[in-house]
Scaffold this motif. Structure first.
Motif, PDB file in Angstrom:
ATOM      1  N   GLY A  98       3.023  10.079  -8.249  1.00  0.00           N
ATOM      2  CA  GLY A  98       3.524  10.587  -9.240  1.00  0.00           C
ATOM      3  C   GLY A  98       5.270  10.252  -9.070  1.00  0.00           C
ATOM      4  N   ARG A  99       5.563   9.367  -8.464  1.00  0.00           N
ATOM      5  CA  ARG A  99       6.818   8.827  -8.324  1.00  0.00           C
ATOM      6  C   ARG A  99       7.241   7.766  -9.453  1.00  0.00           C
ATOM      7  N   THR A 100       8.172   7.761 -10.066  1.00  0.00           N
ATOM      8  CA  THR A 100       8.480   6.700 -10.906  1.00  0.00           C
ATOM      9  C   THR A 100       8.851   5.374 -10.102  1.00  0.00           C
ATOM     10  N   GLN A 142      -0.461  -1.458 -14.685  1.00  0.00           N
ATOM     11  CA  GLN A 142       0.203  -2.756 -14.796  1.00  0.00           C
ATOM     12  C   GLN A 142       0.977  -3.332 -13.559  1.00  0.00           C
ATOM     13  N   LEU A 143       1.552  -2.227 -13.054  1.00  0.00           N
ATOM     14  CA  LEU A 143       2.267  -2.469 -11.552  1.00  0.00           C
ATOM     15  C   LEU A 143       1.194  -2.730 -10.439  1.00  0.00           C
ATOM     16  N   LEU A 144       0.247  -1.787 -10.492  1.00  0.00           N
ATOM     17  CA  LEU A 144      -0.633  -2.060  -9.610  1.00  0.00           C
ATOM     18  C   LEU A 144      -1.457  -3.486  -9.617  1.00  0.00           C
ATOM     19  N   ARG A 178      -9.648  10.011  -4.553  1.00  0.00           N
ATOM     20  CA  ARG A 178      -8.161   9.643  -4.901  1.00  0.00           C
ATOM     21  C   ARG A 178      -7.916  10.137  -6.176  1.00  0.00           C
ATOM     22  N   ARG A 179      -8.861   9.701  -7.150  1.00  0.00           N
ATOM     23  CA  ARG A 179      -8.448  10.019  -8.753  1.00  0.00           C
ATOM     24  C   ARG A 179      -8.738  11.502  -9.066  1.00  0.00           C
ATOM     25  N   LEU A 180      -9.736  12.184  -8.332  1.00  0.00           N
ATOM     26  CA  LEU A 180      -9.557  13.536  -8.472  1.00  0.00           C
ATOM     27  C   LEU A 180      -8.590  14.324  -7.964  1.00  0.00           C
ATOM     28  N   HIS A 181      -7.777  14.135  -6.968  1.00  0.00           N
ATOM     29  CA  HIS A 181      -6.872  14.495  -6.314  1.00  0.00           C
ATOM     30  C   HIS A 181      -5.536  14.364  -7.249  1.00  0.00           C
ATOM     31  N   LYS A 182      -5.616  13.239  -7.808  1.00  0.00           N
ATOM     32  CA  LYS A 182      -4.555  12.868  -8.870  1.00  0.00           C
ATOM     33  C   LYS A 182      -4.615  13.701  -9.868  1.00  0.00           C
ATOM     34  N   ARG A 225       0.745  -1.258  -0.026  1.00  0.00           N
ATOM     35  CA  ARG A 225       0.157   0.019   0.198  1.00  0.00           C
ATOM     36  C   ARG A 225       0.834   1.484  -0.017  1.00  0.00           C
ATOM     37  N   ARG A 226       1.922   1.164   0.793  1.00  0.00           N
ATOM     38  CA  ARG A 226       2.941   2.264   0.685  1.00  0.00           C
ATOM     39  C   ARG A 226       3.420   2.657  -0.496  1.00  0.00           C
ATOM     40  N   MET A 227       3.853   1.416  -1.259  1.00  0.00           N
ATOM     41  CA  MET A 227       4.322   1.610  -2.800  1.00  0.00           C
ATOM     42  C   MET A 227       3.359   2.348  -3.568  1.00  0.00           C
ATOM     43  N   ILE A 228       2.178   1.798  -3.623  1.00  0.00           N
ATOM     44  CA  ILE A 228       0.956   2.339  -4.251  1.00  0.00           C
ATOM     45  C   ILE A 228       0.815   3.771  -4.116  1.00  0.00           C
ATOM     46  N   GLY A 229       0.699   4.107  -2.758  1.00  0.00           N
ATOM     47  CA  GLY A 229       0.619   5.535  -2.534  1.00  0.00           C
ATOM     48  C   GLY A 229       1.689   6.468  -3.118  1.00  0.00           C
TER      49      GLY A 229
END
Length: 198
Positions: free
Chosen positions: A22-24, A48-50, A101-105, A13-17
């Protein structure tokens, strides 16, 4: 077996966050000490990563565009209302937290609308003219001026908790302004004045 398969849910979850910030993929892999080969020899798209870490995402690219479009069409809609609209359109269950979350992104954030009285074109010209006439006034001139203002406070409840979705730098756009309430109930009128000397 790669270390990726041994990640606990909290780390995933931390990685997904961090990825959603916007991190690579490469920088997140390095931070968590994971060999980039474990994430794929090439940098995979976020979707794909998620899917590899926690399974398929609830929303896809088209859904995100739909969410942002709905927020712009109705800026006072809540995330739960937009989630219901998306669920109806796609026949897939989407939570209000996913929508937020999608709106904030996409950079619309939930903010209070700016409250003011719109200045019409007929009012803009005389105000601009007044400013030009007084731009060279000295302190001696301004010391003779009394600035006054009045405010009316309503005794009725107005929580001002109605939020809108707006992007950074669009605070004073017409679509993000709510006209100041014309109090028609009981209230208190406060008047005050100020000069350069007191």
């Amino acid at each position: 077996m790669t270390r990726r398969n041994h990640l606990d849910d909290f780390t995933r979850r931390r990685m997904i966050g961090k990825l959603e910030e916007g991190r690579t993929v490469t920088s997140v892999a390095a931070e968590f000490g994971i060999n980039n080969r474990a994430l794929g020899k090439r940098s995979k798209p976020l979707v794909q990563l998620l899917e590899r870490l926690v399974g398929p995402r609830t929303t896809i690219t088209g859904d995100v565009r739909y969410i942002i479009l709905q927020a712009k069409r109705g800026r006072r809609q809540s995330a739960s209302v937009i989630a219901q609209q998306l669920s109806t359109a796609t026949r897939r269950q989407v939570s209000q937290f996913t929508v937020a979350r999608r709106l904030h992104k996409g950079r619309p954030f939930a903010r209070r609308p700016e409250r003011c009285l719109p200045v019409k074109v007929d009012h803009q010209r005389p105000r601009l003219q007044w400013c030009r006439e007084h731009k060279n006034w000295t302190t001696d001139y301004w010391s003779r001026v009394l600035f006054t203002d009045e405010s009316r406070f309503s005794t009725r409840s107005d929580s001002q908790r109605v939020l809108i979705w707006r992007e950074i730098g669009t605070r004073f756009y017409t679509s993000n302004i709510k006209e100041r309430h014309h109090y028609d109930g009981p209230g208190v009128l406060v008047w005050g004045g100020i000069t350069l000397n007191g």
